[in-house]
Design an enzyme around this catalytic site. Structure first.
Site, PDB file in Angstrom:
ATOM      1  N   ARG A  94      67.643 136.997  -9.214  1.00 17.43           N
ATOM      2  CA  ARG A  94      68.143 136.667 -10.552  1.00 17.43           C
ATOM      3  C   ARG A  94      67.015 136.516 -11.562  1.00 17.43           C
ATOM      4  NH1 ARG A  94      71.607 133.297  -7.521  1.00 17.43           N
ATOM      5  NH2 ARG A  94      70.500 131.401  -8.155  1.00 17.43           N
TER       6      ARG A  94
ATOM      7  N   ASP B  33      59.374 121.884   8.697  1.00 16.87           N
ATOM      8  CA  ASP B  33      58.704 122.526   7.569  1.00 16.87           C
ATOM      9  C   ASP B  33      57.469 123.314   7.986  1.00 16.87           C
ATOM     10  OD1 ASP B  33      60.502 121.637   5.714  1.00 16.87           O
ATOM     11  OD2 ASP B  33      59.206 120.112   4.829  1.00 16.87           O
TER      12      ASP B  33
ATOM     13  N   GLY C 184      59.743 130.685  -2.053  1.00  9.20           N
ATOM     14  CA  GLY C 184      60.558 129.758  -1.284  1.00  9.20           C
ATOM     15  C   GLY C 184      61.821 129.338  -1.996  1.00  9.20           C
TER      16      GLY C 184
ATOM     17  N   GLY D  96      68.882 121.771   1.569  1.00  4.64           N
ATOM     18  CA  GLY D  96      68.552 121.150   2.848  1.00  4.64           C
ATOM     19  C   GLY D  96      67.102 120.715   2.875  1.00  4.64           C
ATOM     20  N   HIS D  97      66.778 119.940   3.898  1.00  5.09           N
ATOM     21  CA  HIS D  97      65.402 119.525   4.134  1.00  5.09           C
ATOM     22  C   HIS D  97      65.127 119.576   5.632  1.00  5.09           C
ATOM     23  CE1 HIS D  97      63.980 118.508   0.153  1.00  5.09           C
ATOM     24  NE2 HIS D  97      65.101 117.825  -0.089  1.00  5.09           N
ATOM     25  N   ASP D  98      63.857 119.410   5.944  1.00  5.88           N
ATOM     26  CA  ASP D  98      63.374 119.488   7.327  1.00  5.88           C
ATOM     27  C   ASP D  98      64.315 118.826   8.329  1.00  5.88           C
ATOM     28  OD1 ASP D  98      61.934 118.006   9.612  1.00  5.88           O
ATOM     29  OD2 ASP D  98      60.364 119.394   9.009  1.00  5.88           O
TER      30      ASP D  98
ATOM     31  N   ARG E 259      54.979 126.937 -12.396  1.00  9.81           N
ATOM     32  CA  ARG E 259      55.969 126.972 -13.470  1.00  9.81           C
ATOM     33  C   ARG E 259      55.668 125.873 -14.475  1.00  9.81           C
ATOM     34  NH1 ARG E 259      60.811 125.212  -9.493  1.00  9.81           N
ATOM     35  NH2 ARG E 259      59.586 126.615  -8.188  1.00  9.81           N
TER      36      ARG E 259
ATOM     37  N   TYR F 121      67.421 120.788   9.199  1.00 11.45           N
ATOM     38  CA  TYR F 121      67.146 122.034   9.911  1.00 11.45           C
ATOM     39  C   TYR F 121      66.886 121.774  11.398  1.00 11.45           C
ATOM     40  CZ  TYR F 121      66.152 123.271   5.036  1.00 11.45           C
ATOM     41  OH  TYR F 121      66.210 123.434   3.677  1.00 11.45           O
TER      42      TYR F 121
END
Length: 387
Positions: free
Chosen positions: A102, A167, A94, A136-138, A46, A141
């Site tokens: 969207r 991850d 991801g 969230g992050h690793d 991007r 989780y």
């Protein structure tokens, strides 16, 4: 006599086309693994980059890929991605649930253009459930799955295993397994599908054996109280005289006997079978290791089946004789990095190119994939690593 087939220089996934919608963490790592195995991975970057504060020239997770830059929020942007998806075997994204839809590049429009497409979705919480829309992050989780709570000393907070367990183990590897399974199904049936790879699902799945042991009464639901979590004195780490560490994994009787003999505590060997004496055994093992340096103990255990190894740093690991002999690490473009894994006898995988620089491959991808209309300018002029 039949001659052996000529090994492919590109890996077992040579000929497979993958579109990766740029992100950070487990998605790029999964796409790197597919690229390492020979897939033609086109990363759709991007404008402005994905937000990871690493010079793209050093982002090893983008090796063996090619990059184009597409603004999905600009007119025509989604169409460019759909043009790529129409020619691909796999697409990986991801985003949070609903974002790809969207943006106009969700499974619906992609499958309308290519019914055989495997659409891989990489998230922490999954595509549904109460936490699905949350950030969230690793660490969060693995916390909810019980995995984090298993790691560390009982009198200290749980130890953080970098972002390897969630991850990459619970996320990236499960996404790749799912993508390859769905790719096989698509080739057998002509029908693609969506692969929902959630880190919470993968991290929970990794603990399958331990849940079985827990149900059978062979695992205590607390830290450092079990055979494999540091509770056992002959399965853990010990500090040496120079402040370094040795790792011990002498579980089986024959390995344990060799370990205690070489360590010089053979008289305490019977304590192995008496949990009440594990504290005494641990203190003896720790005292012995503190009496010599890491290198001295490495020499003592070299060439034995005592199951003892030095704890190496990231910079030390590539120089270990075994890893060097196997080529476990490789140098490419001035970057020392792990070599592709696993290994294949007929279709070896290699590091073919360094990290893809955003937008640098647009013209080649447009030509090779026959995708007209890809923007040809890059807003990310970066140098190659080592230049």
């Amino acid at each position: 006599m039949a001659t052996a087939p000529t090994p492919s220089p590109h890996g077992p996934l040579s000929g497979v086309r993958v579109v990766e919608l740029a992100g950070i963490g487990p998605g790029p790592f999964a796409a790197m693994l597919l690229a390492d195995l020979g897939a033609d991975v086109v990363r759709v970057d991007r404008p402005g980059g994905p937000g990871l504060a690493v010079d793209p020239a050093y982002d090893v997770t983008n090796r063996n890929k090619r990059s184009v830059v597409v603004d999905l929020k600009a007119p025509g942007g989604p169409d460019r991605v759909l043009d790529l998806a129409a020619r691909a075997d796999v697409l990986i994204e991801g985003y949070r649930p609903g974002v790809a839809e969207r943006l106009g590049v969700g499974p619906g429009p992609c499958h309308a253009r290519n019914a055989r497409l495997v659409y891989g979705r990489m998230t922490g919480w999954g595509q549904d459930g109460p936490l699905a829309p949350r950030a969230g992050h690793d660490i969060a989780y693995i916390a909810l799955t019980g995995a984090l709570g298993m790691i560390g000393r009982p009198d200290e907070p749980p130890a953080v295993p970098a972002n390897l367990l969630g991850d990459y183990a619970g996320g990236s590897l499960y996404l790749v397994v799912g993508v390859l399974a769905a790719l096989h199904h698509a080739r057998e049936t002509g029908t693609g599908q969506v692969v929902d790879a959630a880190i919470v699902d993968g991290a929970a799945h990794l603990s399958a054996m331990i849940h079985g042991m827990l149900a059978a009464g062979g695992w205590q639901d607390r830290r450092a109280a079990n055979l494999l979590d540091g509770g056992c004195p002959f399965y853990g780490t010990y500090q040496t005289a120079d402040g370094q560490y040795m790792a011990v994994g002498a579980l089986e009787r024959q390995f344990y006997d060799e370990f205690t003999t070489l360590l010089g505590i053979a008289d305490l060997a019977p304590a192995r079978d008496d949990v009440a004496r594990w504290g005494e055994l641990r203190e003896a093992v720790a005292a012995r290791f503190r009496s010599r340096t890491r290198d001295e103990w490495t020499a003592v255990f070299e060439g034995t089946d005592a199951c003892v190894a030095p704890v190496l740093s990231l910079r030390e690991a590539p120089h270990h004789p075994h890893l060097a002999a196997r080529g476990t690490f490789t140098d490419h473009g001035g970057l020392t990095q792990p070599a592709p894994a696993p290994r294949f006898s007929a279709t070896p995988a290699t590091v073919r190119t360094g990290p893809a620089l955003p937008g640098a491959d647009t013209a080649a991808v447009a030509r090779d994939w026959d995708v007209p209309g890809l923007p040809t300018s890059s807003s990310h002029p970066h140098r190659k690593a080592g230049q």
